[in-house]
Every structure is written in structure tokens, then in C-alpha cells.
Write a protein that holds these residues in place. Structure first.
Motif, PDB file in Angstrom:
ATOM      1  N   GLY A  49      -4.126  -1.711   6.855  1.00 16.41           N
ATOM      2  CA  GLY A  49      -5.296  -1.307   7.608  1.00 16.41           C
ATOM      3  C   GLY A  49      -6.568  -1.547   6.831  1.00 16.41           C
ATOM      4  O   GLY A  49      -6.609  -2.345   5.885  1.00 16.41           O
ATOM      5  N   ILE A  50      -7.613  -0.840   7.201  1.00 19.74           N
ATOM      6  CA  ILE A  50      -8.931  -1.011   6.596  1.00 19.74           C
ATOM      7  C   ILE A  50      -8.951  -0.419   5.188  1.00 19.74           C
ATOM      8  O   ILE A  50      -8.547   0.719   4.969  1.00 19.74           O
ATOM      9  CB  ILE A  50     -10.008  -0.320   7.455  1.00 19.74           C
ATOM     10  N   ASN A  51      -9.409  -1.217   4.234  1.00 25.40           N
ATOM     11  CA  ASN A  51      -9.604  -0.725   2.864  1.00 25.40           C
ATOM     12  C   ASN A  51     -10.833  -1.403   2.258  1.00 25.40           C
ATOM     13  O   ASN A  51     -11.651  -1.984   2.985  1.00 25.40           O
ATOM     14  CB  ASN A  51      -8.336  -0.935   2.019  1.00 25.40           C
ATOM     15  N   GLN A  52     -10.957  -1.359   0.940  1.00 27.08           N
ATOM     16  CA  GLN A  52     -12.166  -1.865   0.303  1.00 27.08           C
ATOM     17  C   GLN A  52     -12.299  -3.382   0.369  1.00 27.08           C
ATOM     18  O   GLN A  52     -13.362  -3.933   0.032  1.00 27.08           O
ATOM     19  CB  GLN A  52     -12.233  -1.414  -1.167  1.00 27.08           C
ATOM     20  N   PHE A  53     -11.254  -4.096   0.801  1.00 25.19           N
ATOM     21  CA  PHE A  53     -11.312  -5.551   0.890  1.00 25.19           C
ATOM     22  C   PHE A  53     -11.463  -6.062   2.319  1.00 25.19           C
ATOM     23  O   PHE A  53     -11.401  -7.272   2.557  1.00 25.19           O
ATOM     24  CB  PHE A  53     -10.045  -6.162   0.267  1.00 25.19           C
ATOM     25  N   SER A  54     -11.649  -5.160   3.263  1.00 22.56           N
ATOM     26  CA  SER A  54     -11.706  -5.569   4.667  1.00 22.56           C
ATOM     27  C   SER A  54     -12.949  -6.387   4.996  1.00 22.56           C
ATOM     28  O   SER A  54     -12.994  -7.067   6.021  1.00 22.56           O
ATOM     29  CB  SER A  54     -11.643  -4.329   5.574  1.00 22.56           C
ATOM     30  N   TYR A  55     -13.976  -6.331   4.146  1.00 18.79           N
ATOM     31  CA  TYR A  55     -15.198  -7.089   4.414  1.00 18.79           C
ATOM     32  C   TYR A  55     -15.070  -8.559   4.021  1.00 18.79           C
ATOM     33  O   TYR A  55     -15.999  -9.351   4.199  1.00 18.79           O
ATOM     34  CB  TYR A  55     -16.395  -6.465   3.678  1.00 18.79           C
ATOM     35  N   LEU A  56     -13.908  -8.947   3.472  1.00 18.02           N
ATOM     36  CA  LEU A  56     -13.710 -10.318   3.013  1.00 18.02           C
ATOM     37  C   LEU A  56     -12.793 -11.078   3.954  1.00 18.02           C
ATOM     38  O   LEU A  56     -11.790 -10.544   4.436  1.00 18.02           O
ATOM     39  CB  LEU A  56     -13.080 -10.317   1.613  1.00 18.02           C
ATOM     40  N   ARG A 269       1.867  -1.516 -10.905  1.00 18.89           N
ATOM     41  CA  ARG A 269       0.479  -1.149 -11.212  1.00 18.89           C
ATOM     42  C   ARG A 269      -0.419  -2.352 -11.017  1.00 18.89           C
ATOM     43  O   ARG A 269      -0.229  -3.413 -11.629  1.00 18.89           O
ATOM     44  CB  ARG A 269       0.351  -0.645 -12.645  1.00 18.89           C
ATOM     45  N   ASN A 270      -1.430  -2.174 -10.162  1.00 19.20           N
ATOM     46  CA  ASN A 270      -2.386  -3.233  -9.891  1.00 19.20           C
ATOM     47  C   ASN A 270      -3.651  -3.013 -10.724  1.00 19.20           C
ATOM     48  O   ASN A 270      -3.762  -2.029 -11.460  1.00 19.20           O
ATOM     49  CB  ASN A 270      -2.707  -3.246  -8.389  1.00 19.20           C
ATOM     50  N   SER A 271      -4.626  -3.905 -10.556  1.00 21.90           N
ATOM     51  CA  SER A 271      -5.889  -3.784 -11.295  1.00 21.90           C
ATOM     52  C   SER A 271      -7.074  -3.835 -10.335  1.00 21.90           C
ATOM     53  O   SER A 271      -8.103  -4.438 -10.627  1.00 21.90           O
ATOM     54  CB  SER A 271      -6.009  -4.903 -12.345  1.00 21.90           C
ATOM     55  N   TRP A 272      -6.898  -3.191  -9.161  1.00 21.39           N
ATOM     56  CA  TRP A 272      -7.953  -3.162  -8.142  1.00 21.39           C
ATOM     57  C   TRP A 272      -8.511  -1.747  -7.967  1.00 21.39           C
ATOM     58  O   TRP A 272      -9.049  -1.411  -6.918  1.00 21.39           O
ATOM     59  CB  TRP A 272      -7.426  -3.695  -6.815  1.00 21.39           C
ATOM     60  N   GLY A 273      -8.384  -0.910  -8.979  1.00 24.14           N
ATOM     61  CA  GLY A 273      -8.879   0.460  -8.902  1.00 24.14           C
ATOM     62  C   GLY A 273      -7.881   1.391  -8.250  1.00 24.14           C
ATOM     63  O   GLY A 273      -6.947   0.960  -7.576  1.00 24.14           O
ATOM     64  N   ASN A 274      -8.058   2.704  -8.453  1.00 24.25           N
ATOM     65  CA  ASN A 274      -7.071   3.663  -7.933  1.00 24.25           C
ATOM     66  C   ASN A 274      -7.286   4.032  -6.476  1.00 24.25           C
ATOM     67  O   ASN A 274      -6.526   4.820  -5.921  1.00 24.25           O
ATOM     68  CB  ASN A 274      -7.033   4.927  -8.814  1.00 24.25           C
ATOM     69  N   SER A 275      -8.318   3.473  -5.824  1.00 22.00           N
ATOM     70  CA  SER A 275      -8.489   3.730  -4.397  1.00 22.00           C
ATOM     71  C   SER A 275      -7.688   2.751  -3.552  1.00 22.00           C
ATOM     72  O   SER A 275      -7.541   2.946  -2.337  1.00 22.00           O
ATOM     73  CB  SER A 275      -9.968   3.639  -4.011  1.00 22.00           C
ATOM     74  N   TRP A 276      -7.146   1.713  -4.171  1.00 20.72           N
ATOM     75  CA  TRP A 276      -6.330   0.727  -3.449  1.00 20.72           C
ATOM     76  C   TRP A 276      -4.871   1.181  -3.419  1.00 20.72           C
ATOM     77  O   TRP A 276      -4.363   1.737  -4.395  1.00 20.72           O
ATOM     78  CB  TRP A 276      -6.424  -0.634  -4.134  1.00 20.72           C
ATOM     79  N   GLY A 277      -4.176   0.926  -2.314  1.00 22.00           N
ATOM     80  CA  GLY A 277      -2.745   1.187  -2.236  1.00 22.00           C
ATOM     81  C   GLY A 277      -2.398   2.639  -2.477  1.00 22.00           C
ATOM     82  O   GLY A 277      -3.038   3.552  -1.961  1.00 22.00           O
ATOM     83  N   ILE A 278      -1.359   2.861  -3.275  1.00 21.84           N
ATOM     84  CA  ILE A 278      -0.882   4.211  -3.601  1.00 21.84           C
ATOM     85  C   ILE A 278      -1.461   4.592  -4.961  1.00 21.84           C
ATOM     86  O   ILE A 278      -0.840   4.381  -6.000  1.00 21.84           O
ATOM     87  CB  ILE A 278       0.656   4.253  -3.621  1.00 21.84           C
ATOM     88  N   GLU A 279      -2.690   5.090  -4.953  1.00 24.99           N
ATOM     89  CA  GLU A 279      -3.412   5.429  -6.183  1.00 24.99           C
ATOM     90  C   GLU A 279      -3.415   4.260  -7.165  1.00 24.99           C
ATOM     91  O   GLU A 279      -3.220   4.427  -8.371  1.00 24.99           O
ATOM     92  CB  GLU A 279      -2.817   6.686  -6.822  1.00 24.99           C
ATOM     93  N   GLY A 280      -3.631   3.067  -6.625  1.00 25.19           N
ATOM     94  CA  GLY A 280      -3.718   1.873  -7.441  1.00 25.19           C
ATOM     95  C   GLY A 280      -2.414   1.125  -7.620  1.00 25.19           C
ATOM     96  O   GLY A 280      -2.391   0.057  -8.241  1.00 25.19           O
ATOM     97  N   TYR A 281      -1.331   1.655  -7.070  1.00 23.84           N
ATOM     98  CA  TYR A 281       0.001   1.045  -7.184  1.00 23.84           C
ATOM     99  C   TYR A 281       0.471   0.484  -5.848  1.00 23.84           C
ATOM    100  O   TYR A 281       0.040   0.934  -4.778  1.00 23.84           O
ATOM    101  CB  TYR A 281       1.024   2.076  -7.663  1.00 23.84           C
ATOM    102  N   ALA A 282       1.375  -0.475  -5.927  1.00 25.50           N
ATOM    103  CA  ALA A 282       2.122  -0.958  -4.763  1.00 25.50           C
ATOM    104  C   ALA A 282       3.595  -0.665  -4.992  1.00 25.50           C
ATOM    105  O   ALA A 282       4.063  -0.629  -6.142  1.00 25.50           O
ATOM    106  CB  ALA A 282       1.919  -2.459  -4.573  1.00 25.50           C
TER     107      ALA A 282
END
Length: 302
Positions: A49-56, A269-282
């Protein structure tokens, strides 16, 4: 037409879109979510759904955030690989429970995922040996790894090879902070405290993810390269489908796995900040080499 007005770097992109382009972007985003969520009836728990990358637009997202390039891929010679001790696998394991994994960091608009994954692995390897869990400098790797391309992309294996050959000491992040852009390499005297690696090993576990789990238990968090095109819209759940680009393009760090439920999964663990996914994890399904997660796996020794 997918046209954007010129905007300052790091500014709000949506503020500079005309109404037609904004509507086109929003419609395409909804179409992607609808398609990705259509797999939910096939026992898939991932949702989008909508997240911090939806504007791209997808091509913009890929250019900005998917900057990992495979090297020596995908097969590695057995010679030089560190043997993996045979251990019994628990149903669940996560290095975060041992307090040896740092918080999720944010690469921002810098394609430096390859450096974040490698530095994260080194930080954890040191902590597993009883040393303090420090934040080491990602910017130092971005600026100084001459066989990579800084914020324009790179290979975790290239970074590990460079660290191994040069015995470069990584300094703390506070000494060489992240700027989210390329810079000139700063050199430090030999007396400077820091962390150098002793060695690394690269594996292809595409048909043997239990062996991959044993490597995680024995050596620490794993650096992996995945196909993360569809991760632009990920909100949570276990990813099991639609890794569709057919190429590795993003470097991440596996810290654990969970086999207690109906669908076993890797903790990534991703590197897109903790607001992405499951507190920064997938969470990515174990077995089946989903998103190519087992094709290019590296461990580091300090």
C-alpha cells in the motif's frame, strides 16, 4: 506524460508535480497495490500500500534505491569458502535477541545499500565477539571503496574484497558521519582506532537454505543481494511472490529466521529507515529462493 518539474535535491517531489502527473502517479501506485495484493488468496500474507516511496514511479525508485550490483555472480568456487559447521537448527533464531544488531539505518537518496549491508555485518561480527556494538562509518566505505560507485551503486562483494585487501580500518560513524552523497575519501593515521576484517566468504545457497541458516547461526548476520523491485510498496507480512525483475539489485542483511508458523521466513534488515516495512525489516519466505535471497550470500570475519 511522466514529466516532473525541476526540484531541489531532497525536496518534496509531489509539491512540484502538475495535477495530471500527480493523478497518473497515484493511479499507477494503486494499480501496483491491487496487483500485488491479489496474491493474498494464495496463502500469501504480504500486503502492499501507500508508504514513503509512493511518490516515485517504479523506474525512479529503482534508480534511487536499488543500487546493488552483483559481482562474481552467481557461482562461487568452493576453494576459499569457510566450511559451515553442522548444527541443529532451532525453530526460531534472531541475532537481535542477543543484542548484537544495530538499529535500522536510512540510506536516504543514496544508492549505498551495498555499503550499509556490509558495515552492518561488520558491526554485528564485532559485537558477537564481545566488543561494543558501535555504529561504524558507512560514508567511509562509500567514499573510499575504489572498486564501487558510491551512491550510484556497488557490490557488497566488491566492498568486502576491498576491505580485505587494503585492511582499511573502519572508524566510528561519529568520526566520519553519513552525508547521503559521495565525498572525497578521508584517510586516517595507522594509529587511529577502528575495525578491519580478517576475511570473508561468499556462497551460493540457492538450493540449500537450511545450510544458509546454519551459516547464520555459526557466523552471524548474512549479507545478501535480492530482487527488491516490488519492495517499493511493501507494508508487512511474508513476501512469497512477485520478485519479477529477474536480477539482483538490492543488498540487505539477514539477522534471523522463524519456522514456528505455517510459512517459515527470513528476517531481513533493510536500510530504508524504521518507518518502512516491519520497523525497517522485511519477512521473506524461507525455501524456494524467493527474490533470489539465497543466490549471493556473504559472511564476514573480524
Amino acid at each position: 506524460q511522466r514529466e516532473r518539474s525541476q526540484q531541489p535535491r531532497g525536496s518534496c517531489c509531489c509539491c512540484f508535480l502538475d495535477i495530471k502527473s500527480l493523478f497518473s502517479l497515484f493511479q499507477e501506485s494503486l494499480n501496483r497495490h491491487r496487483y500485488l495484493n491479489s496474491f493474498s488468496h494464495e496463502n500469501s500474507t504480504a500486503f502492499y500500500g501507500i508508504n514513503q516511496f509512493s511518490y516515485l514511479f517504479p523506474e525512479e525508485f529503482k534508480a534511487l534505491y536499488l543500487g546493488s550490483k552483483p559481482a562474481w555472480s552467481p557461482r562461487y568456487p568452493a576453494a576459499g569458502q569457510t566450511p559451515i559447521p553442522n548444527v541443529s537448527l532451532p525453530l526460531r533464531f534472531d541475532w537481535r535477541d542477543k543484542h548484537v544488531v544495530n538499529q535500522v539505518r536510512n540510506q536516504k537518496m543514496c544508492g549505498g545499500c551495498w555499503a550499509f549491508s556490509v558495515v552492518g555485518a561488520i558491526e554485528s561480527a564485532c559485537a558477537i565477539q564481545g566488543k561494543p556494538l558501535d555504529y561504524l562509518s558507512v560514508q567511509q566505505v562509500i567514499d573510499c571503496s575504489f572498486n564501487n560507485y558510491g551512491c550510484s551503486g556497488g557490490s557488497p562483494l566488491g566492498a568486502l574484497s576491498w576491505l580485505n585487501k587494503t585492511q582499511m580500518k573502519l572508524v566510528e560513524d561519529s568520526e566520519y558521519p553519513f552525508k547521503a552523497e559521495n565525498g572525497l575519501c578521508r584517510y586516517f593515521p595507522r594509529s587511529q582506532s577502528g575495525v578491519s576484517i580478517k576475511n570473508f566468504s561468499a556462497y551460493d545457497f540457492s538450493d540449500q537454505e537450511d545450510e544458509m541458516a546454519k551459516a547464520l547461526l555459526n557466523f552471524g548476520p548474512l549479507v545478501v543481494i535480492v530482487d527488491a523491485v516490488s519492495w517499493q510498496d511493501y507494508l508487512g507480512g511474508i513476501i512469497q511472490h512477485h520478485c519479477s525483475s529477474g536480477e539482483a539489485n538490492h543488498a540487505v542483511l539477514i539477522t534471523g529466521f522463524d519456522k514456528t508458523g505455517n510459512t517459515p521466513y527470513w528476517m531481513v534488515r533493510n536500510s530504508w529507515g524504521n518507518s518502512w516495512g516491519i520497523e525497517g525489516y522485511a519477512h521473506v519466505k524461507m525455501g524456494g529462493n524467493v527474490c533470489g535471497i539465497a543466490d549471493s550470500v556473504s559472511v564476514v570475519f573480524v
